[in-house]
Design a protein around this motif. Sequence first.
Motif, PDB file in Angstrom:
ATOM      1  N   PHE A 161      -6.106  -2.454   2.770  1.00 56.49           N
ATOM      2  CA  PHE A 161      -5.428  -0.759   2.491  1.00 56.49           C
ATOM      3  C   PHE A 161      -6.425  -0.322   3.401  1.00 56.49           C
ATOM      4  O   PHE A 161      -6.214   0.924   3.822  1.00 56.49           O
ATOM      5  N   ALA A 202       2.577   4.429  -1.890  1.00 58.21           N
ATOM      6  CA  ALA A 202       2.009   5.340  -2.947  1.00 58.21           C
ATOM      7  C   ALA A 202       3.326   5.328  -3.155  1.00 58.21           C
ATOM      8  O   ALA A 202       4.270   6.918  -2.881  1.00 58.21           O
ATOM      9  N   PHE A 218       0.634  -1.097  -0.239  1.00 52.66           N
ATOM     10  CA  PHE A 218       0.295  -0.423   0.241  1.00 52.66           C
ATOM     11  C   PHE A 218       0.732   0.985   0.292  1.00 52.66           C
ATOM     12  O   PHE A 218       0.420   1.915   0.161  1.00 52.66           O
ATOM     13  N   LYS A 246      -5.559   2.426   6.253  1.00 54.35           N
ATOM     14  CA  LYS A 246      -5.521   3.401   6.475  1.00 54.35           C
ATOM     15  C   LYS A 246      -6.043   3.778   7.823  1.00 54.35           C
ATOM     16  O   LYS A 246      -5.853   5.156   8.031  1.00 54.35           O
ATOM     17  N   GLN A 253      -5.301   5.915  -4.473  1.00 53.52           N
ATOM     18  CA  GLN A 253      -4.049   5.830  -4.215  1.00 53.52           C
ATOM     19  C   GLN A 253      -2.798   6.885  -4.573  1.00 53.52           C
ATOM     20  O   GLN A 253      -2.337   7.507  -2.973  1.00 53.52           O
TER      21      GLN A 253
END
Lengths: 245, 372
Positions: free
Chosen positions: B352, A129, A127, B356, A217
């Motif tokens: 995800f 970026a 995940f 987050k 993202q």
Amino acid sequence: MASVVKPLDPADAAARPHRYFRRQYVWQWPIRIYHWVNAVCVTVLFSTGLYIASPILAPAGEPVQHFVMARFRQIHFVFAFLFLINFLWRIYWFWMGNNYARSGFPFFWRPQWWRDLFRQAFGYMRFHAGHIHLGHNALGGLAYTIFVIALGWAQIFTGLALYSESSPSGFWGGVVGWVIPLLGGSFQVRMWHHLFAWGFVFFAILHIYIILYDGLQYRNGLLTSMASGEKFFKDGDLEHDTWIS
Amino acid sequence: MNSRSRRPSTYEVLREHGFDRRSFLKYCTVTAAAMGLDASMVPKVVEAMETKPRIPVIWLHGLECTCCSESFIRSSHPIAQDVVLNMISLDYDDTLQAAAGFQVEEIRKGLIQQARDGKGEYILAVEGNAPTADGGIYCTVGGDTFLNILLETAEHAKAVVAWGSCASNGCVQAARPNPTGAKPVHELIHGKPVINVPGCPPIAEVMTGVLTYILTFDRLPELDRQGRPKMYYGQRIHDKCYRRAFFDAGQFVEAWDDDGAREGWCLYKMGCRGPSTYNSCSTMKWNNGVSFPIGSGHGCIGCSENNFWDNGPFYERLSMVPLPGVESTPDQIGKTAAVVAGVGVAAHFTAFLARKAMAKGKEGESGSGEKE
């Protein structure tokens, strides 16, 4: 973090440009047309193909009153030729378009391509970026090469071979008739054509998800770029895509 | 030339048997029709039958069930009796010949010797195929392996006719796992014209038609990519099937005893191989035009197609995926792949979101919002 839109401060933008998105025209109109025609074709071809393989509607009465299977096949053939023309159009634009039209090619002889492939794969898994690609990233390009180009060719050849069967001495029989003995006979060609079709479903699930996830993202406008042609990037992103050209 | 003039033509043989010229002309017309020729071609047939000497045929039997011979002797246009006794000179056939033992082997060897010396020619017709594993010992005739006999006889043959699916594409003995290493004729014989006449068995009239064509015109009929004569294997059973209207309408038999089956609907969903099988069954039919499998309510099993035994259950529309270790249909594999992709996507998105939420919690503590 509440999303508050701050007014652009030119001084801040000049001092810290990497915080601000910029806009770039990436996907030319032939690419976008190709994409949506292809999406429609694949959807229609897959659904009509499922019916042809396993016809579930059984109209009652005399056969002269109905034309169901033949109509499904006709639609399948029409969209198959549209798919083919569209496919060849995309190949033409691979050579004639801008650099981004070629960015999906697997440049497997370039170390930078492999680096980008793994960085992108791990980036998705963690995940992370990372930087934004304006064209395709290496992972995406590889997926398109396998699931759109290779699979597309496979379906075109097996499909046209099956299409040629009603007239093996005809034009298509001469062009692609060799596929049938190569794959071990007509019945096996059917089986492969059917199996390959599922590849598009597998691809579509991953493709749609990645487009949504990637856009969310990286905030690069990936989803809308296939309509407008424009993608967003930050300063410094472009320096990474050295493997493309 | 000597041997050629010695061998009588079909016409001469027929006259010897007491046929008048009128009967001979009728016979030629029927023969031309059986080969699918135009009426304008009849004079050519007549001329060929009058002038061309009858070519001897050596008919070998390898790994097979003799169903081709059974079919052949039931030919009605032209009747097999005419073909065997009048048109061709069937000099060697393990099954049909009266002679036995060393005598017939001498005939075969004599024909080969003549051809080798340039004094004669013959056509080799092969029924069945040859096992190649362990030196070919799984089929022996007269003390020699069939593989040797086949290669020896083929060497000087003018042309080779591969009768039936065994000789054309292997049939049941070459089906997986093929323990005897059986190979169809065209994979064993090279540098010779090989004409494949597949079917299990081929239609009688197709067999006699092919022979008649070769003998009449002294050349092979036009062949397709798989070496089959186009005149009999140029179209799918499906495209000439009398149930095709039901296919186009979308009316399919779902079970062997349902209303559709009684109405004679299309057998596509019952695994009928008509759409993938090239043969003349739906036009010429069997047993003097009485019926054919689909006409009798059963789907075609595609017996004249390559590897038809390996193409999965006869009553399924699609075969299993022929990959080692994969015992699934294409649909099972496709649906599994779709589910795997869906689950993977869901897992990724859940992780995800969780990530987050955690990051948001931390951000709230530290107050820093800048991310790279």
